[in-house]
Design a protein around this motif. Sequence first.
Motif, mmCIF file in Angstrom:
data_model
loop_
_atom_site.group_PDB
_atom_site.id
_atom_site.type_symbol
_atom_site.label_atom_id
_atom_site.label_comp_id
_atom_site.label_asym_id
_atom_site.label_seq_id
_atom_site.Cartn_x
_atom_site.Cartn_y
_atom_site.Cartn_z
ATOM 1 N N LEU A 1 118.798 -26.904 -26.995
ATOM 2 C CA LEU A 1 120.021 -27.490 -27.049
ATOM 3 C C LEU A 1 121.254 -26.515 -27.692
ATOM 4 O O LEU A 1 120.924 -25.411 -28.175
ATOM 5 N N ASP A 2 122.392 -27.080 -27.823
ATOM 6 C CA ASP A 2 123.365 -26.493 -28.502
ATOM 7 C C ASP A 2 122.942 -26.073 -29.969
ATOM 8 O O ASP A 2 122.034 -26.928 -30.956
ATOM 9 N N GLU A 3 123.264 -24.709 -30.520
ATOM 10 C CA GLU A 3 122.911 -24.396 -31.706
ATOM 11 C C GLU A 3 121.147 -24.275 -31.927
ATOM 12 O O GLU A 3 120.604 -24.269 -32.886
ATOM 13 N N ALA A 4 120.681 -23.965 -30.524
ATOM 14 C CA ALA A 4 119.023 -23.777 -30.854
ATOM 15 C C ALA A 4 118.939 -22.356 -31.152
ATOM 16 O O ALA A 4 119.690 -21.541 -31.131
ATOM 17 N N LEU A 5 117.623 -22.317 -31.874
ATOM 18 C CA LEU A 5 117.236 -20.907 -32.114
ATOM 19 C C LEU A 5 116.061 -20.407 -31.318
ATOM 20 O O LEU A 5 114.995 -21.293 -31.410
#
Lengths: 782, 340
Positions: free
Chosen positions: A95-99
């Motif tokens: 998702l958004d901001e995933a690492l």
Amino acid sequence: MKCSYNWLKEYVRLDGVTPKELAHALTMSGSKVETVTELGADIQNVVIGKVLAIEKHPDADRLFVCSVDVGDGTPRQIVTGADNVFAGAVIPAALDEALLPGGKKIKTGKMRGLESQGMLCSGDELGLDGHDQPDSDADGILILDDSFAVGTDAVEALMLRDTVLEFEITNNRPDCLSVIGLAREAAATLRLPFNGQTDAPRDPLQGEITQVLTVTVENDALCPRYSARVVKDITIGLSPLWMRRRLRACGVRPINNIVDITNYVMLETGQPMHAFDYAYIQDKQIVVRAARAGETLKTLDEKERALEPSMLVIADANNAVALAGVMGGAGSEITEKTRTIVFESANFNGPSVRKTALSLSMRTDSSSRFEKGLDPAMAPAAMERACKLIEELNAGTVLSGTADVQAGPTPPVTVPFTREQIEKHLGVAIPDVNELLESLGFTVKDGAVVVPSWRRDVSIWQDLAEEAARLHGYDNIPATLPPSKNQGWLTEPQKLRAQLHGLCVSLGFYEMLTYSFIGPADLDAARLTADKAKVIQNPLGEEHSIMRTALLPSFIEALSHNAAVRNPEARLYELNMIYTDEGGRLPLETRRLILGGYGGGMDFLALKGVVETLLGRFCRKEAVFARAEEPSLHPGRSASVSIGGRVLGVLGELHPSLGFPPHAAVCELDAEALIELARPDAVFASLPRFPAISRDLALICKKETPAAEIVAIICKAGGALLEDCVLFDVYEGRSIPEDSRSLAYRLTFRAPDRTLRDDEAEAAVAKILKKLQDGLGVIIRS
Amino acid sequence: MLHKNLEELRDKALDAVRNARDAMTLENIRVGFLGKKGELTAILKQMGSLSPEERPSIGAFANDVRAAVEGALEKASGTIAEKELIKRLADETVDVTLPGKPFHTGRRHPMQTVLDDVVKIFLGMGFTVAEGPEIETTYYCFDALNTGPDHPARDPQDTFYFDDETILRTQTSSVQIRVMEQAKPPIRIISPGKTYRKDEIDATHSAHFHQIECLAVDKGLTMGDLKGALQTMMEGLYGPDVKLRFRPHHFPYTEPSAEVDLQCFACRGEGCRMCKFEGWIEMLGSGMVHPAVLDRCGIDASVYSGFAFGVGIERLTLMRYKINDLRLLYENDMRFLKQF
């Protein structure tokens, strides 16, 4: 040994103990943790998603636009380039901001004009390969089966979260090369309960196995125990996710369910296991025997191995099928087609396995465990564990009965001890010593312990002292000073050597340290031979193969280094060992002193001055220098050095052909002789009470007349009144005949009991001059 | 007449003294007027021609003249000496910022300095220094140290061999055995020396290195004593703030055995690059002497106990001087050796 923290937790309740705390505690109780690695920490905000709809990107041929349910009621629009995604596919969605592993960050962005609120992940992008997760290697997104719940964190769902502790286990504790062994240590160290009950063997020896397999052990010294069971109706397939993850965490690559079970059991119990394809075991026979002369075996790594009779093999009726404890044979390897297997869980003699592995250069995980000496009782227990896993994984049907051949039961070891004994040895009171020992599986009764079978390293009470101490904590033993009744001292030679060091340093020389072994090239450089030298059979390289019989080669190497880095001057010395083979059991190790250098005014006479001072101070005797020839030294500028007729060594400028800066000089002396000749204590002589008379004499002599001969005549002729004779000038040139030189000496005359008269001094001088003229044709310069 | 001569002489002398600028001139004046052949003497020689009545007064006057000239001379010589000294000091003034004349002494090798320090520390604790051969039998290096024929340490890939039973010692512990065979307890020795293992030579490994062995055997020695001795040694080498950590370990010749770590100086245990983020640096192996080792040397392990350790001098030296490459210790580069 890498160990999964999650796996450990199955055997010891680690509630509230972080992996770091566990690592520290185990390090301090003897299972040293080298590294602590958190798995899954590099993946964040990746969830299990389900593709609701998929359509082609309006403006890009190779992109697809997916609507993905990520479990929070708000489907995400995610653009992907993979072509294996379909509506209904369960996939990991970043998702958004995933690492992601490797520090990759995912953010909402536009792809060809359309917003993409994340990324669908391939196995590779999550750090997985085909061994960890089926289809991970294939191009495209990792498609999961429907059992994965949409919206769950992918790290949890894919069981990627764990912590790996990497241990350095000492050779005496092969039992700790296992999850159970480490869990037992953890439980005892942290005073936590241990749940390590092992399964009792089921229906031993009877059962179906007798119809399908016989096991014969021909050499029970090298194979104290051999357990085998047969499993039929095998379905070779993938092992379950949890098993694959644990294997991976421990550094083992998942292969298939059967191989994985053998590896899993080895990691868990410490007992190496092997699985044979039953179809390739001829005549239903397993024979544990010595290899036959000329026998060969193709091992699992596809290499043809030439065997020797010293090696133990597992064979069928005709041929070797495995190298005992080292590696299985390729012929009976588990394959996709395997339907029936023979499980082996055996105990092999450590040194025998080690020698076999070493001589074939094939140290394996299995051989390195066996070589430390394993517990024979572990073999059937591990077998039970493996069979249980077969059933748990639905991988086949275990035939009843175990073929379990053993040399005879090993009686348990009993070690008598007292608490006082242990406390006195350690220097600390350990009131709970019994409890500590019992927490490790020892049984304490009647002033003795019964040692558990897996602790083959414990046989004396001092071993128990270590067990008690390490659980009590080494840090909790108070440091005390051993009571001392007297002061230490140095022996006379040790003191004298220290004095020699002091003299060399005060004379301006820097101590060097060089290797004791040299190479043939060093000998050549020093123009020496390897006469009487001990030669190393297995040196690091030829350049380190010969024990030096002189310090000169080492000195030349050090000097060469300094010249090579263009140091303008060097002053080096070393007082160290040489090694000469004099025919004794061990060679003679004697000390030499070498000193010398180049630059800064160094030459033969400069170094001679140093050596004269050194010997004058150390031996309080005048050294005698005589022309000498040494292959490595300048023939015109080298001399032997002796005191009282005893030759101590040579002094000279290095031969110009060696290529050192001009006038590089060296002196190597027999330090043992120096020590013998040393006169550390001075004898006081009264200070003169009457004045001296001095006379300067400029003498003309032939160039080839050695100065020492002139001085000898002066001293003899000068008699008791001559106190000193010092050369202060040497002159050749104008006003002196060409074949001659002028030596100027200052003579000092003194009488001990009265003021000397001028005429007495004159008479002495006249006598000296006459003797010089008569003896050497020396005349006074007018 | 004579009186007048004396007066003139006096005035001339005082005049000359007044005009004198250096010590030499003054001396000439003194000799010229007052010396044996001087003018005053010459005048006084004429005293004989005087009448007895005149003699006393002229004589007295002559003495006055002498006193006056002597006084003036003395005063002037003081002033002139002072002036001359001032001038001399000025002339001799040097530029104190010029470099001093070079004077060379050598230095000990840093490793020897560390070794000497360790020796001194242990001499103070009542130890003596024992020595043993570097080319050693497998018996002293292995068998007697409870390291049997099958022990991996004996592999030719780890140990240098001359023949099946002769090796380069892998540890100074062999000296323990040689000492215990000869001496009866109480024994307290340290034994520094070269040791050899078949390690490829790089920044942290050397096939050729140095150890200091320590052995104490007596009645009632404890593991606490081992800890105390090591603490004393490390404090002596690195100062009173050193922190040691004892970890259980395994050596065939000690029981219990301990590895000893030193808290990293750079990070004080927090973990940094120097200590590979462990906070501690492994320094040495130690333990209570294994009873089998004592027994083999004819020392009754039920009566005596002992402790022992072996520490690498290279590592102690690298730590002490913060040297980052072990090879520097053996290169003997003057630029390196001059730093210590």
